[in-house]
Write a protein that holds these residues in place. Structure first.
Motif, PDB file in Angstrom:
ATOM      1  N   GLU A  22       0.815  -1.208   0.000  1.00  0.00           N
ATOM      2  CA  GLU A  22       0.000   0.000   0.000  1.00  0.00           C
ATOM      3  C   GLU A  22       0.853   1.265   0.000  1.00  0.00           C
ATOM      4  O   GLU A  22       0.324   2.358   0.085  1.00  0.00           O
ATOM      5  CB  GLU A  22      -0.910   0.029   1.245  1.00  0.00           C
ATOM      6  CG  GLU A  22      -1.738  -1.204   1.465  1.00  0.00           C
ATOM      7  CD  GLU A  22      -2.687  -1.512   0.329  1.00  0.00           C
ATOM      8  OE1 GLU A  22      -2.939  -0.626  -0.509  1.00  0.00           O
ATOM      9  OE2 GLU A  22      -3.160  -2.637   0.249  1.00  0.00           O
ATOM     10  N   PRO A  29      -7.854   6.203   2.433  1.00  0.00           N
ATOM     11  CA  PRO A  29      -8.418   5.669   1.196  1.00  0.00           C
ATOM     12  C   PRO A  29      -9.487   6.564   0.572  1.00  0.00           C
ATOM     13  O   PRO A  29      -9.797   6.432  -0.590  1.00  0.00           O
ATOM     14  CB  PRO A  29      -9.006   4.328   1.622  1.00  0.00           C
ATOM     15  CG  PRO A  29      -9.246   4.453   3.077  1.00  0.00           C
ATOM     16  CD  PRO A  29      -8.207   5.405   3.596  1.00  0.00           C
ATOM     17  N   TRP A  57      -6.303   4.689   9.867  1.00  0.00           N
ATOM     18  CA  TRP A  57      -6.595   3.555   8.995  1.00  0.00           C
ATOM     19  C   TRP A  57      -5.761   2.350   9.408  1.00  0.00           C
ATOM     20  O   TRP A  57      -5.471   1.476   8.618  1.00  0.00           O
ATOM     21  CB  TRP A  57      -6.393   3.923   7.521  1.00  0.00           C
ATOM     22  CG  TRP A  57      -7.467   4.855   7.099  1.00  0.00           C
ATOM     23  CD1 TRP A  57      -7.365   6.192   6.907  1.00  0.00           C
ATOM     24  CD2 TRP A  57      -8.840   4.525   6.911  1.00  0.00           C
ATOM     25  NE1 TRP A  57      -8.589   6.729   6.602  1.00  0.00           N
ATOM     26  CE2 TRP A  57      -9.518   5.726   6.590  1.00  0.00           C
ATOM     27  CE3 TRP A  57      -9.571   3.349   6.990  1.00  0.00           C
ATOM     28  CZ2 TRP A  57     -10.881   5.777   6.346  1.00  0.00           C
ATOM     29  CZ3 TRP A  57     -10.931   3.400   6.735  1.00  0.00           C
ATOM     30  CH2 TRP A  57     -11.577   4.601   6.420  1.00  0.00           C
ATOM     31  N   ARG A  99     -11.209  -0.405   2.879  1.00  0.00           N
ATOM     32  CA  ARG A  99      -9.947   0.316   2.697  1.00  0.00           C
ATOM     33  C   ARG A  99      -9.061  -0.421   1.702  1.00  0.00           C
ATOM     34  O   ARG A  99      -8.549   0.164   0.746  1.00  0.00           O
ATOM     35  CB  ARG A  99      -9.229   0.459   4.036  1.00  0.00           C
ATOM     36  CG  ARG A  99      -7.857   1.118   3.928  1.00  0.00           C
ATOM     37  CD  ARG A  99      -6.955   0.803   5.092  1.00  0.00           C
ATOM     38  NE  ARG A  99      -6.552  -0.598   5.059  1.00  0.00           N
ATOM     39  CZ  ARG A  99      -5.845  -1.171   6.010  1.00  0.00           C
ATOM     40  NH1 ARG A  99      -5.482  -0.500   7.084  1.00  0.00           N
ATOM     41  NH2 ARG A  99      -5.500  -2.443   5.909  1.00  0.00           N
ATOM     42  N   TRP A 103      -7.854   0.822  -1.973  1.00  0.00           N
ATOM     43  CA  TRP A 103      -6.425   0.911  -2.324  1.00  0.00           C
ATOM     44  C   TRP A 103      -6.128   0.056  -3.552  1.00  0.00           C
ATOM     45  O   TRP A 103      -5.365   0.453  -4.425  1.00  0.00           O
ATOM     46  CB  TRP A 103      -5.561   0.498  -1.151  1.00  0.00           C
ATOM     47  CG  TRP A 103      -5.376   1.588  -0.131  1.00  0.00           C
ATOM     48  CD1 TRP A 103      -5.583   2.919  -0.301  1.00  0.00           C
ATOM     49  CD2 TRP A 103      -4.946   1.422   1.218  1.00  0.00           C
ATOM     50  NE1 TRP A 103      -5.310   3.597   0.858  1.00  0.00           N
ATOM     51  CE2 TRP A 103      -4.913   2.701   1.811  1.00  0.00           C
ATOM     52  CE3 TRP A 103      -4.598   0.317   1.992  1.00  0.00           C
ATOM     53  CZ2 TRP A 103      -4.519   2.919   3.127  1.00  0.00           C
ATOM     54  CZ3 TRP A 103      -4.199   0.534   3.301  1.00  0.00           C
ATOM     55  CH2 TRP A 103      -4.173   1.813   3.855  1.00  0.00           C
TER      56      TRP A 103
END
Length: 182
Positions: A22, A29, A57, A99, A103
């Motif tokens: 990520e 996100p 997050w 999330r 991503w």
């Protein structure tokens, strides 16, 4: 109010989650609806400045908002506090799944944009090559047109010479016939 070590722990969890592919994606996100300093009522840090409100997050606290000193990395204070209470396990899992999906879609989107950019570059190169080939063919066509025109002129000249030769032969034949008749 949570300690700064708890904050570092939740931030490192978020970092470790991002390090599994990520890293190229923003830590949030989704775009913030309310910017970190545009919320009301104001919460102030130990520096007597308005604290920034961020969204975590991390794996442990996805979607939870918290306050921290805006200048904490540049000599600010160690102020840190949760805005929201803990979430249920279901909501944590749901937020983490969403999330990760966002991503992944962002990565796919970036890959597609790169692919489009590369394709456009390749297309531009093909168009340039096509124009070069077209120019080359136009030059060859012009050369062939010139050769064809020259051959056409030769044919006309040979046709005139043939007519003159035919007239000369006919004249010779008629002179010979005239001599033989007399």
């Amino acid at each position: 109010m949570a300690s700064s070590s708890t904050w570092r722990s939740s931030r490192s969890s978020a970092s470790s989650a991002r390090s599994v592919g990520e890293e190229a994606i923003s830590s949030s996100p989704v775009a913030y609806r309310v910017r970190p300093l545009e919320y009301e009522p104001a919460v102030y840090c130990k520096c007597k400045q308005k604290a920034a409100r961020w969204i975590s997050w991390s794996l442990d606290n996805p979607g939870r908002r918290y306050y921290t000193c805006m200048r904490r990395r540049a000599g600010g204070c160690d102020y840190w506090e949760w805005h929201d209470g803990p979430t249920t396990r279901f909501l944590k899992e749901l937020l983490i799944d969403m999330r990760d999906k966002i991503w992944a879609l962002a990565r796919d989107n970036a890959d597609l944009r790169d692919s489009i950019s590369k394709s456009r570059t390749e297309l531009d190169e093909v168009v340039i090559q096509g124009r070069k080939v077209e120019q080359s063919l136009l030059l060859k066509l012009a050369e062939k047109d010139a050769q064809l025109a020259a051959l056409g002129e030769r044919v006309k000249r040979f046709e005139k010479e043939r007519v003159v030769l035919l007239l000369a032969i006919l004249t010779c034949v008629s002179v010979c016939v005239g001599i033989l008749i007399r």
